[in-house]
Motif scaffolding. Structure first.
Motif: not given
Ligand SMILES: O=C([C@H](O)CO)[C@H](O)[C@H](O)COP(=O)(O)O
Length: 217
Positions: A8, A165, A186
């Motif tokens: 992302d 997260g 992230s």
């Molecule tokens: O689906 C997601 C979010 O809605 C942003 O589009 C992310 O891919 C998902 O939350 C995983 O990302 P992190 O929260 O950064 O681990």
């Protein structure tokens, strides 16, 4: 337990670099919603060609026109696409039909779902893969708590992914709930040493699984 790496807020080049850097440790690769909006189906095609051994998840977050969006993304090479749980049953049914034709899968994103009623409903229309999702914006004022898993308690027939997260620190708490797939964005992609963090997470999962398979023997 799989690791799904969520890509992302990255450029195409950054997506490719981070997958190369973590290739040994990750199982599924997710092209994030924003990345799809930026680069479209061409990039889904490109990623499948570059990483054919990975299960490629296109986080389309479809909420309507399921037939069209599913065809579009499976034709581009995705193995899994996502649809929001609040979408009409017909949207999900249409996507499942297309997925069957392409021998691919549909993951239902449970963002915003807080009761078991919707889970029972989507199961009854044939859904077998869901993601428990604590959204990016929700993370500004909270985190994925244990209680969040309660809507999936006792759901033996569903394959479960979890996102929101997840970090090296919170992974042990998440693993306790035995999801099939842990979605991490992230905590890997925004680190300087991405490969190292992915390796650390993979090792934590291996140790957890080893411990539980030994203790059940
Ligand atoms: O689906 C997601 C979010 O809605 C942003 O589009 C992310 O891919 C998902 O939350 C995983 O990302 P992190 O929260 O950064 O681990």
């Amino acid at each position: 337990m799989n690791i799904q790496l969520a890509l992302d807020r990255l450029t195409k080049e950054e997506c490719i670099d981070v997958v190369n850097e973590t290739r040994e440790q990750i199982d599924w690769v997710e092209i994030g919603t924003g990345v799809i909006k930026e680069y479209g189906m061409d990039f889904v095609r490109d990623m499948k060609a570059r990483f054919p051994e990975k299960t490629l998840v296109a986080d389309m977050k479809t909420c309507d026109a399921g037939n069209h969006e599913a065809k579009q993304v499976f034709e581009a090479g995705a193995d899994v696409t996502t649809v929001m749980a609040f979408a009409a049953d017909q949207t999900i049914i249409d996507m499942l039909k297309v997925a069957k034709k392409y021998e691919s899968r549909v993951m239902v994103d449970l963002l915003g779902v807080s009761d078991t009623k919707r889970i029972t409903e989507i199961q009854s229309i044939g859904v077998d893969l869901v993601s428990l999702h604590f959204g990016k914006d929700m993370q500004k004022s909270g985190e994925l708590e244990d209680e969040y898993f309660s809507i999936l308690k006792g759901q033996e027939d569903l394959e479960i992914a979890v996102a929101g997260g997840i970090t090296v620190d919170s992974l042990p708490r998440v693993m306790k709930h035995n999801p099939d797939t842990v979605i991490v964005g992230s905590a890997i992609t925004k680190q300087e040493h991405k490969g190292k963090v992915a390796e650390q997470m993979k090792e934590m999962i291996r140790n957890y699984e080893r411990y539980y398979s030994n203790s059940s023997e």
